[in-house]
Design a protein around this motif. Structure first.
Motif, PDB file in Angstrom:
ATOM      1  N   PHE A  45      24.628  -9.729  -7.599  1.00  0.00           N
ATOM      2  CA  PHE A  45      25.568 -10.625  -8.275  1.00  0.00           C
ATOM      3  C   PHE A  45      24.897 -11.961  -8.563  1.00  0.00           C
ATOM      4  O   PHE A  45      24.170 -12.482  -7.721  1.00  0.00           O
ATOM      5  N   ARG A  46      25.177 -12.508  -9.746  1.00  0.00           N
ATOM      6  CA  ARG A  46      24.829 -13.891 -10.050  1.00  0.00           C
ATOM      7  C   ARG A  46      25.948 -14.764  -9.482  1.00  0.00           C
ATOM      8  O   ARG A  46      27.032 -14.260  -9.192  1.00  0.00           O
ATOM      9  N   PRO A  47      25.735 -16.076  -9.359  1.00  0.00           N
ATOM     10  CA  PRO A  47      26.808 -16.937  -8.868  1.00  0.00           C
ATOM     11  C   PRO A  47      28.078 -16.790  -9.713  1.00  0.00           C
ATOM     12  O   PRO A  47      28.019 -16.833 -10.947  1.00  0.00           O
ATOM     13  N   PHE A  48      29.198 -16.568  -9.044  1.00  0.00           N
ATOM     14  CA  PHE A  48      30.526 -16.447  -9.645  1.00  0.00           C
ATOM     15  C   PHE A  48      30.669 -15.270 -10.618  1.00  0.00           C
ATOM     16  O   PHE A  48      31.622 -15.222 -11.397  1.00  0.00           O
ATOM     17  N   GLN A  49      29.761 -14.326 -10.572  1.00  0.00           N
ATOM     18  CA  GLN A  49      29.830 -13.178 -11.471  1.00  0.00           C
ATOM     19  C   GLN A  49      30.984 -12.259 -11.105  1.00  0.00           C
ATOM     20  O   GLN A  49      31.264 -12.005  -9.934  1.00  0.00           O
ATOM     21  N   ILE A  50      31.672 -11.735 -12.119  1.00  0.00           N
ATOM     22  CA  ILE A  50      32.727 -10.735 -11.954  1.00  0.00           C
ATOM     23  C   ILE A  50      32.159  -9.405 -12.437  1.00  0.00           C
ATOM     24  O   ILE A  50      31.547  -9.335 -13.496  1.00  0.00           O
ATOM     25  N   ARG A  51      32.351  -8.352 -11.647  1.00  0.00           N
ATOM     26  CA  ARG A  51      31.913  -7.011 -12.044  1.00  0.00           C
ATOM     27  C   ARG A  51      33.075  -6.046 -11.903  1.00  0.00           C
ATOM     28  O   ARG A  51      33.832  -6.109 -10.936  1.00  0.00           O
ATOM     29  N   THR A  52      33.190  -5.161 -12.879  1.00  0.00           N
ATOM     30  CA  THR A  52      34.190  -4.102 -12.838  1.00  0.00           C
ATOM     31  C   THR A  52      33.449  -2.782 -12.750  1.00  0.00           C
ATOM     32  O   THR A  52      32.567  -2.503 -13.558  1.00  0.00           O
ATOM     33  N   LEU A  53      33.782  -1.993 -11.738  1.00  0.00           N
ATOM     34  CA  LEU A  53      33.131  -0.700 -11.523  1.00  0.00           C
ATOM     35  C   LEU A  53      34.148   0.410 -11.681  1.00  0.00           C
ATOM     36  O   LEU A  53      35.331   0.254 -11.368  1.00  0.00           O
ATOM     37  N   ARG A  54      33.662   1.518 -12.164  1.00  0.00           N
ATOM     38  CA  ARG A  54      34.479   2.735 -12.277  1.00  0.00           C
ATOM     39  C   ARG A  54      33.847   3.771 -11.366  1.00  0.00           C
ATOM     40  O   ARG A  54      32.701   4.166 -11.563  1.00  0.00           O
ATOM     41  N   LEU A  55      34.591   4.196 -10.354  1.00  0.00           N
ATOM     42  CA  LEU A  55      34.096   5.143  -9.355  1.00  0.00           C
ATOM     43  C   LEU A  55      34.698   6.514  -9.625  1.00  0.00           C
ATOM     44  O   LEU A  55      35.916   6.657  -9.758  1.00  0.00           O
ATOM     45  N   ARG A  56      33.845   7.506  -9.705  1.00  0.00           N
ATOM     46  CA  ARG A  56      34.296   8.881  -9.965  1.00  0.00           C
ATOM     47  C   ARG A  56      34.224   9.667  -8.652  1.00  0.00           C
ATOM     48  O   ARG A  56      33.138   9.909  -8.125  1.00  0.00           O
ATOM     49  N   PRO A  57      35.378  10.076  -8.116  1.00  0.00           N
ATOM     50  CA  PRO A  57      35.369  10.862  -6.875  1.00  0.00           C
ATOM     51  C   PRO A  57      34.760  12.245  -7.086  1.00  0.00           C
ATOM     52  O   PRO A  57      34.783  12.776  -8.199  1.00  0.00           O
ATOM     53  N   THR A  58      34.240  12.826  -6.016  1.00  0.00           N
ATOM     54  CA  THR A  58      33.683  14.176  -6.117  1.00  0.00           C
ATOM     55  C   THR A  58      34.785  15.189  -6.389  1.00  0.00           C
ATOM     56  O   THR A  58      34.566  16.165  -7.083  1.00  0.00           O
ATOM     57  N   MET A  59      35.971  14.952  -5.861  1.00  0.00           N
ATOM     58  CA  MET A  59      37.110  15.839  -6.120  1.00  0.00           C
ATOM     59  C   MET A  59      38.184  15.016  -6.800  1.00  0.00           C
ATOM     60  O   MET A  59      38.630  14.004  -6.273  1.00  0.00           O
ATOM     61  N   ARG A  60      38.631  15.457  -7.965  1.00  0.00           N
ATOM     62  CA  ARG A  60      39.687  14.762  -8.694  1.00  0.00           C
ATOM     63  C   ARG A  60      41.025  15.406  -8.388  1.00  0.00           C
ATOM     64  O   ARG A  60      41.089  16.616  -8.175  1.00  0.00           O
ATOM     65  N   PRO A  61      42.093  14.613  -8.382  1.00  0.00           N
ATOM     66  CA  PRO A  61      43.408  15.216  -8.140  1.00  0.00           C
ATOM     67  C   PRO A  61      43.775  16.165  -9.276  1.00  0.00           C
ATOM     68  O   PRO A  61      43.430  15.921 -10.429  1.00  0.00           O
ATOM     69  N   SER A  62      44.463  17.243  -8.930  1.00  0.00           N
ATOM     70  CA  SER A  62      44.905  18.169  -9.970  1.00  0.00           C
ATOM     71  C   SER A  62      45.995  17.489 -10.794  1.00  0.00           C
ATOM     72  O   SER A  62      46.713  16.624 -10.304  1.00  0.00           O
ATOM     73  N   GLN A  63      46.143  17.896 -12.038  1.00  0.00           N
ATOM     74  CA  GLN A  63      47.111  17.245 -12.905  1.00  0.00           C
ATOM     75  C   GLN A  63      48.545  17.497 -12.472  1.00  0.00           C
ATOM     76  O   GLN A  63      49.426  16.708 -12.784  1.00  0.00           O
ATOM     77  N   GLY A  64      48.791  18.550 -11.725  1.00  0.00           N
ATOM     78  CA  GLY A  64      50.139  18.830 -11.287  1.00  0.00           C
ATOM     79  C   GLY A  64      50.495  18.196  -9.949  1.00  0.00           C
ATOM     80  O   GLY A  64      51.603  18.315  -9.475  1.00  0.00           O
ATOM     81  N   GLU A  65      49.559  17.498  -9.334  1.00  0.00           N
ATOM     82  CA  GLU A  65      49.777  16.904  -8.014  1.00  0.00           C
ATOM     83  C   GLU A  65      50.763  15.739  -8.100  1.00  0.00           C
ATOM     84  O   GLU A  65      50.714  14.921  -9.006  1.00  0.00           O
ATOM     85  N   VAL A  66      51.658  15.672  -7.147  1.00  0.00           N
ATOM     86  CA  VAL A  66      52.619  14.572  -7.074  1.00  0.00           C
ATOM     87  C   VAL A  66      52.016  13.460  -6.243  1.00  0.00           C
ATOM     88  O   VAL A  66      51.449  13.712  -5.181  1.00  0.00           O
ATOM     89  N   ARG A  67      52.147  12.216  -6.718  1.00  0.00           N
ATOM     90  CA  ARG A  67      51.590  11.078  -5.963  1.00  0.00           C
ATOM     91  C   ARG A  67      52.694  10.212  -5.434  1.00  0.00           C
ATOM     92  O   ARG A  67      53.667   9.969  -5.982  1.00  0.00           O
TER      93      ARG A  67
END
Length: 84
Positions: free
Chosen positions: A62-84
């Motif tokens: 990081f540089r001083p006062f730097q903002i970073r946005t990360l996108r993390l991809r899990p090894t297992m993704r939730p199924s589309q029919g899963e209730v959260r």
């Protein structure tokens, strides 16, 4: 931290350096298996793929006062029919 707006199962994390100093090796570890990590823009579009260490941590600079946005991809993704 939040789920990505496109509902693809990725997690978006926004980090910033708050003390005004450069950081060479901040480590981010996820509480889930990490398939990939990307720098992304504020619209959550993935950019540069980030390298993960053998223990699954992503090492960030990081540089001083730097903002970073990360996108993390899990090894297992939730199924589309899963209730959260």
């Amino acid at each position: 931290m939040k789920l990505a707006d496109d509902r693809g199962g990725d997690v978006v994390v926004r980090l910033y350096e708050a003390c005004g100093g450069a950081v060479r090796a901040a480590r981010l570890t996820a509480g889930f298996g990490l398939a990939a990590a990307y720098d992304c823009d504020l619209l959550e579009q993935p950019g540069t793929r980030l390298a993960a260490s053998e223990d699954g941590a992503v090492v960030l600079a990081f540089r001083p006062f730097q903002i970073r946005t990360l996108r993390l991809r899990p090894t297992m993704r939730p199924s589309q029919g899963e209730v959260r």
